[in-house]
Write a protein that holds these residues in place. Sequence first.
Motif, PDB file in Angstrom:
ATOM      1  N   UNK A   1      17.531   8.368  -5.768  1.00 27.67           N
ATOM      2  CA  UNK A   1      16.633   9.052  -4.512  1.00 27.67           C
ATOM      3  C   UNK A   1      17.125  10.740  -4.088  1.00 27.67           C
ATOM      4  N   UNK A   2      16.258  10.993  -4.123  1.00 27.91           N
ATOM      5  CA  UNK A   2      16.671  12.436  -2.816  1.00 27.91           C
ATOM      6  C   UNK A   2      15.814  12.582  -1.717  1.00 27.91           C
TER       7      UNK A   2
ATOM      8  N   UNK B   1      23.622   6.151 -17.747  1.00 27.98           N
ATOM      9  CA  UNK B   1      23.306   7.554 -16.959  1.00 27.98           C
ATOM     10  C   UNK B   1      23.087   8.575 -17.315  1.00 27.98           C
ATOM     11  N   UNK B   2      21.526   9.465 -17.271  1.00 32.07           N
ATOM     12  CA  UNK B   2      21.846  10.635 -17.339  1.00 32.07           C
ATOM     13  C   UNK B   2      22.320  11.521 -16.556  1.00 32.07           C
ATOM     14  N   UNK B   3      22.754  12.484 -16.567  1.00 34.73           N
ATOM     15  CA  UNK B   3      23.143  13.602 -15.988  1.00 34.73           C
ATOM     16  C   UNK B   3      22.222  14.140 -14.830  1.00 34.73           C
ATOM     17  N   UNK B   4      21.662  14.420 -15.156  1.00 31.47           N
ATOM     18  CA  UNK B   4      20.596  14.436 -14.529  1.00 31.47           C
ATOM     19  C   UNK B   4      20.275  13.565 -13.300  1.00 31.47           C
ATOM     20  N   UNK B   5      20.857  12.042 -12.847  1.00 41.87           N
ATOM     21  CA  UNK B   5      20.725  11.731 -12.120  1.00 41.87           C
ATOM     22  C   UNK B   5      21.662  12.440 -11.379  1.00 41.87           C
ATOM     23  N   UNK B   6      22.584  12.518 -11.633  1.00 50.78           N
ATOM     24  CA  UNK B   6      24.040  12.948 -10.875  1.00 50.78           C
ATOM     25  C   UNK B   6      24.028  13.677  -9.406  1.00 50.78           C
ATOM     26  N   UNK B   7      22.677  14.400  -8.918  1.00 49.45           N
ATOM     27  CA  UNK B   7      22.299  15.346  -8.317  1.00 49.45           C
ATOM     28  C   UNK B   7      21.686  14.347  -7.006  1.00 49.45           C
ATOM     29  N   UNK B   8      21.345  13.172  -7.954  1.00 48.51           N
ATOM     30  CA  UNK B   8      20.112  12.071  -6.633  1.00 48.51           C
ATOM     31  C   UNK B   8      21.479  11.107  -5.761  1.00 48.51           C
ATOM     32  N   UNK B   9      21.004  10.762  -4.552  1.00 48.55           N
ATOM     33  CA  UNK B   9      21.481   9.425  -4.802  1.00 48.55           C
ATOM     34  C   UNK B   9      21.599   8.385  -5.469  1.00 48.55           C
TER      35      UNK B   9
ATOM     36  N   UNK C   1      25.868  -3.417  -1.288  1.00 55.28           N
ATOM     37  CA  UNK C   1      25.109  -2.183  -1.865  1.00 55.28           C
ATOM     38  C   UNK C   1      26.202  -0.892  -1.997  1.00 55.28           C
ATOM     39  N   UNK C   2      26.429  -0.567  -3.502  1.00 54.47           N
ATOM     40  CA  UNK C   2      27.184   1.004  -3.475  1.00 54.47           C
ATOM     41  C   UNK C   2      26.853   1.397  -3.603  1.00 54.47           C
ATOM     42  N   UNK C   3      27.358   2.992  -2.374  1.00 51.30           N
ATOM     43  CA  UNK C   3      26.054   3.792  -3.043  1.00 51.30           C
ATOM     44  C   UNK C   3      27.197   5.139  -3.986  1.00 51.30           C
ATOM     45  N   UNK C   4      26.653   5.875  -4.460  1.00 55.95           N
ATOM     46  CA  UNK C   4      27.190   7.608  -5.228  1.00 55.95           C
ATOM     47  C   UNK C   4      26.619   8.074  -4.590  1.00 55.95           C
ATOM     48  N   UNK C   5      26.502   9.080  -3.270  1.00 54.24           N
ATOM     49  CA  UNK C   5      25.794  10.469  -3.481  1.00 54.24           C
ATOM     50  C   UNK C   5      26.649  10.871  -3.708  1.00 54.24           C
ATOM     51  N   UNK C   6      24.816  12.179  -3.559  1.00 58.98           N
ATOM     52  CA  UNK C   6      24.712  13.122  -5.109  1.00 58.98           C
ATOM     53  C   UNK C   6      25.975  13.824  -5.371  1.00 58.98           C
ATOM     54  N   UNK C   7      26.301  14.467  -6.538  1.00 53.86           N
ATOM     55  CA  UNK C   7      26.709  14.839  -6.839  1.00 53.86           C
ATOM     56  C   UNK C   7      28.570  15.198  -7.028  1.00 53.86           C
TER      57      UNK C   7
END
Length: 131
Positions: A52-53, A79-87, A104-110
Amino acid sequence: MKKDIEIPKVEGVYIAVVNEYNAIYKTQDWNAYIINDKEVDLEMVLIVTSGYSEEKITSTFRKKLDTLPKKSYAKIELMQEELFALNNTFKVSFFEGNKMFDKTFLFRKNTINLKALQAIPLMEAKGVLVK
């Protein structure tokens, strides 16, 4: 009543996004893994992922593992690289013995990128790890 509810802390379980070579398609792929670094098996592991963003939200992906043996790991998704711009969130629930654990594990955007790679526990690979 609420004070009587015990919510155990999750330790020894991680999510990693690993950059690895796909021999079939001859590409570098990003794959998400769940890692059990504990000395016990995890049972009925449920993983719910989404991205999400402020402007976008992805569809929700669900995965179930009957058992994740001790000191092991399992692939969750490509995972597609386009998803890395999202949380990107990974909500993990599992049973250890008779207790249910949830985190809950969170990978912040970028934050998933080639510059952030590090050695991943139990895997002979490099990736981005969230504990």
